[in-house]
Design a protein around this motif. Structure first.
Motif, mmCIF file in Angstrom:
data_model
loop_
_atom_site.group_PDB
_atom_site.id
_atom_site.type_symbol
_atom_site.label_atom_id
_atom_site.label_comp_id
_atom_site.label_asym_id
_atom_site.label_seq_id
_atom_site.Cartn_x
_atom_site.Cartn_y
_atom_site.Cartn_z
ATOM 1 N N ASP A 370 0.928 -1.269 -0.080
ATOM 2 C CA ASP A 370 0.197 0.189 -0.093
ATOM 3 C C ASP A 370 0.786 1.196 -0.044
ATOM 4 O OD1 ASP A 370 -1.466 2.279 0.716
ATOM 5 O OD2 ASP A 370 -2.992 0.722 1.840
ATOM 6 N N LYS A 371 0.590 2.154 -1.006
ATOM 7 C CA LYS A 371 1.687 3.397 -1.072
ATOM 8 C C LYS A 371 1.535 4.056 0.140
ATOM 9 C CE LYS A 371 -1.688 6.090 -3.961
ATOM 10 N NZ LYS A 371 -1.639 6.695 -5.206
ATOM 11 N N GLU A 372 0.371 4.259 0.581
ATOM 12 C CA GLU A 372 0.151 5.127 1.957
ATOM 13 C C GLU A 372 0.951 4.582 3.045
ATOM 14 O OE1 GLU A 372 -1.576 7.696 1.938
ATOM 15 O OE2 GLU A 372 -2.172 7.658 -0.149
ATOM 16 N N MET A 373 1.053 3.224 3.170
ATOM 17 C CA MET A 373 1.739 2.791 4.247
ATOM 18 C C MET A 373 3.332 2.306 4.032
ATOM 19 S SD MET A 373 -1.242 -0.059 5.367
ATOM 20 C CE MET A 373 -0.567 -0.182 6.740
ATOM 21 N N ARG A 374 3.875 2.236 2.719
ATOM 22 C CA ARG A 374 5.125 1.957 2.386
ATOM 23 C C ARG A 374 6.234 2.753 2.918
ATOM 24 N NH1 ARG A 374 4.855 2.266 -3.232
ATOM 25 N NH2 ARG A 374 3.750 0.509 -3.322
ATOM 26 N N VAL A 375 7.018 2.007 3.737
ATOM 27 C CA VAL A 375 8.334 2.628 4.156
ATOM 28 C C VAL A 375 9.553 2.569 3.254
ATOM 29 C CG1 VAL A 375 10.011 2.826 6.015
ATOM 30 C CG2 VAL A 375 7.578 2.277 6.741
ATOM 31 N N ALA A 376 9.967 3.312 2.718
ATOM 32 C CA ALA A 376 11.103 3.627 1.603
ATOM 33 C C ALA A 376 12.294 2.898 2.176
ATOM 34 C CB ALA A 376 11.560 5.029 1.516
ATOM 35 N N GLY A 377 12.809 1.527 1.178
ATOM 36 C CA GLY A 377 13.779 0.989 1.475
ATOM 37 C C GLY A 377 13.590 -0.046 2.506
ATOM 38 N N ALA A 378 12.282 -0.276 3.138
ATOM 39 C CA ALA A 378 12.190 -1.465 3.952
ATOM 40 C C ALA A 378 10.992 -2.209 3.625
ATOM 41 C CB ALA A 378 11.822 -0.689 5.542
ATOM 42 N N ALA A 379 11.298 -3.526 3.475
ATOM 43 C CA ALA A 379 10.267 -4.499 2.860
ATOM 44 C C ALA A 379 9.367 -5.129 4.066
ATOM 45 C CB ALA A 379 11.014 -5.500 1.849
ATOM 46 N N HIS A 390 7.131 -2.849 12.297
ATOM 47 C CA HIS A 390 7.375 -4.202 11.839
ATOM 48 C C HIS A 390 5.829 -4.742 11.172
ATOM 49 C CE1 HIS A 390 8.259 -8.314 10.870
ATOM 50 N NE2 HIS A 390 9.652 -7.971 10.776
ATOM 51 N N VAL A 391 5.627 -5.292 10.020
ATOM 52 C CA VAL A 391 4.410 -5.564 9.588
ATOM 53 C C VAL A 391 3.851 -6.666 10.032
ATOM 54 C CG1 VAL A 391 5.627 -7.259 7.914
ATOM 55 C CG2 VAL A 391 3.301 -6.233 7.362
ATOM 56 N N VAL A 392 4.710 -7.519 10.836
ATOM 57 C CA VAL A 392 3.877 -8.670 11.666
ATOM 58 C C VAL A 392 3.663 -8.383 12.959
ATOM 59 C CG1 VAL A 392 4.518 -11.008 12.804
ATOM 60 C CG2 VAL A 392 5.496 -10.597 10.609
ATOM 61 N N GLY A 393 4.268 -7.409 13.790
ATOM 62 C CA GLY A 393 3.709 -6.797 14.756
ATOM 63 C C GLY A 393 2.572 -6.145 14.856
ATOM 64 N N TYR A 394 2.300 -5.274 13.417
ATOM 65 C CA TYR A 394 1.089 -4.589 13.275
ATOM 66 C C TYR A 394 -0.203 -5.502 13.171
ATOM 67 C CZ TYR A 394 -1.907 -0.936 11.717
ATOM 68 O OH TYR A 394 -3.223 -0.145 11.400
#
Length: 601
Positions: A370-379, A390-394
């Motif tokens: 999601d472009k609204e949620m994307r963190v530059a350089g962090a997958a 962290h995506v799993v934590g969220y």
């Protein structure tokens, strides 16, 4: 002599490649039962209905249905392959002379039996599946979220039909009012076990809380006992070896008992934070008119939505609730009228079609892509209200497990999909929240939390829902869309709207056709409310408000320069003073407009 049950589950165990969904589950459905099946999203409610219907093969145990007893199941996503129309599908289980039953049910559920299966929406397919079940009239009906995609009128029809049926039924629904009206027993799925109470859903929450309180007390007592025994094991291990070994073994048993206690899952750690405050005037619509294919959606509709309002839109399916929302947001063209949006609006939208979710993407990809949620350089991180997480934590905050993070969206239940959408929406900062059918498929606890979040939200909410209980808990104003372009505002939620409408109908016959009150023109009535000066002020205020909002926006842009204070401190001070002064004038102007508008009704 007691009659045999309609359906019996004995020692049912089921595992889908991981933790058991059910283990040694027993349940009985008797003739005349009206059962609410409740539990957390993902707890296995739909799976249990499929087990009852014989559609899921269990690992161990037995499903018993006596000879001659018919069991019908309403699927959430029915397969209609091989059928040309929705009516063909709905009548497929009937004798040739019984097809009229589908027509009768279709009228109550408001769907067209002649509609093509190929072009039918998900909602139309769900209504056809419900019509098929109702027309077949089995001895036991298994209903999985039957009110989804039904408007309030169709829900009322279904409620009346189920009240009058002689069949037994087991019912999953997020609609509290529907469950309260219909059920006389409750099956509660909780951490792989099923409890039954011989009371309907109205008594469920107090029963659940009592069970949880007793569990907490038992856990607390066991923890204290383990602590005491562990202290003895350290301090008294040297005396009387045989007796000591017995107590050591008993301590081990206590620890195993404690480990086997499955701690219940807490509520989702959802949070909804408003962004920067919007102006006091959020949306002002004047004289909106819109027609689609010769059908009027709204005619000469006006409304002023202020910061903090919770506006609900209700009405039959197809009347244009979502279209009116889009008009108010300025994304749908008007035939006539104008919409003025306030300043500093940050809008978050929950779409009822769930189109924001790609079924082939994983939950991880749904958030990081999601472009609204994307963190530059962090997958592996997402932006949550301005902070990387962290995506799993969220995902865990919304009750998703580590394993689910990489699973495809299509593997989720309806309620889990709704939770994932809420995770996307709640990551954004916003001050205008647009919720189109947010309650579909959500469990009771998540609905409670969503209601609290909306209540505490320091912004404005526009809401479309057919959930009467949710509307009563949330809405401060209800816009009733009654067809033929009529859209009328009522104070309060659904019950308030119903009461006000009944009162208005009771008054109407008392008015004589030629009464002076009816004969007066609207312009004459308005003139009695305001004098010339006040009317002129009311007419000029919108332009003043718009000018002040523009000046405030320019000053905020100027003060947004981080180097202005050090470079030009005098200019910074004057701009700050001007901003405070204009914000005060804007608030005063908006207050004047609201007061004059109320007197001008």
């Amino acid at each position: 002599m007691a009659r045999a049950p309609l359906l019996q589950l004995s020692g049912i165990s089921l595992t889908f490649g991981g933790d058991p969904v059910f283990s040694d589950l027993d349940a009985v459905v008797q003739a005349g039962d009206r059962v609410a099946l409740v539990g957390r999203n993902g707890s296995g409610k739909s799976t249990l209905l499929k087990v009852m219907a014989g559609l899921v093969e269990v690992d161990r145990g037995q499903v018993t249905v006596p000879p001659g007893i018919s069991v019908g199941y309403m699927e959430q996503e029915p397969s209609m392959a091989g059928f040309a129309t929705l009516g063909d599908y709905a009548a497929s289980g009937l004798e040739p002379g019984e097809a009229y039953r589908v027509e009768m049910v279709a009228d109550g559920l408001k769907f067209d039996p002649s509609a093509s299966v190929e072009t039918a929406s998900g909602g139309e397919r769900r209504r056809a599946a419900l019509a098929k079940l109702m027309a077949e009239a089995p001895d036991l009906m298994l209903l999985d979220e039957p009110t989804n995609h039904l408007d309030i009128e169709a829900i009322a029809w279904l409620e009346a039909e189920l009240k009058g049926t002689r069949a037994a039924f087991v019912l999953i629904s997020h609609d509290r009012a529907f469950l309260r009206e219909l059920t006389r027993a409750t099956l509660w799925i909780d951490r792989g076990s099923v409890r039954r109470q011989e009371d309907g859903f109205a008594a469920f929450e107090s029963w659940r809380d009592k069970v949880w309180d007793e569990e907490d007390m038992q856990r607390h007592k066991l923890d204290r006992k383990i602590k005491a025994e562990a202290r003895w094991a350290v301090e008294g291990i040297s005396a009387r070896r045989k007796r000591n070994q017995g107590r050591v073994r008993a301590l081990g048993d206590l620890r195993r008992e404690r480990a086997e206690m499955i701690r219940r899952q807490g509520p989702a750690a959802m949070a909804l934070e408003a962004g920067p405050k919007s102006g006091k005037r959020v949306i002002e619509a004047r004289g909106l008119s819109k027609t689609f294919g010769g059908k009027a959606i709204v005619s000469d509709f006006s409304i002023r939505i202020a910061r903090g309002d919770r506006i609900a839109f209700v009405g039959p399916n197809g009347v244009g609730k979502t279209s009116l929302l889009k008009m108010l947001l300025g994304v749908l063209d008007l035939d006539a009228g104008e919409v003025v949006l306030g300043t500093n609006l940050e809008i978050a939208v929950l779409d009822q079609t769930r189109d924001q979710l790609d079924p082939d993407m994983s939950l991880w990809e749904s958030l990081t892509g999601d472009k609204e949620m994307r963190v530059a350089g962090a997958a592996d991180q997402v932006m949550v209200r301005g902070q990387p997480k962290h995506v799993v934590g969220y995902l865990k905050e919304f009750l998703f497990s580590d394993a689910q993070a990489r699973a495809p969206v299509r593997s989720l239940s309806g309620g889990e999909k709704a939770r994932l959408l809420l995770a996307k929406i709640m990551a954004q900062q916003s001050n205008l929240l647009v919720l189109d059918e947010p309650t579909n498929d959500l469990d009771v606890e998540t609905l409670d939390l969503l209601q609290e979040l909306i209540g505490d939200y320091d912004g404005t909410v526009l809401l479309v829902s057919h959930d009467r209980d949710f509307l009563d808990r949330v809405a401060t104003t209800t816009i009733a869309m009654e067809g033929n372009g009529r859209a009328i505002a009522y104070a309060g939620g659904w019950s308030d709207y119903v009461d006000q409408r009944k009162a208005a109908k009771a008054v109407e016959p008392a008015k004589s056709p030629g009464s002076a009150a009816k004969a007066r023109s609207p312009a004459a009535e308005k003139a009695e409310g305001l004098n010339f000066t006040e009317r002129h002020r009311l007419e000029t205020l919108p332009a003043d408000i718009e000018r002040l909002e523009a000046e405030i926006a320019k000053l905020e842009a100027l003060l947004g320069d981080p180097e202005l204070y050090t470079r030009e401190p005098v200019k910074f001070a004057k701009a700050s003073e001007a901003l405070v002064e204009r914000q005060g004038r804007l608030e005063a102007a908006e207050t004047d407009w609201l007061e004059l508008s109320e007197r001008d009704q």
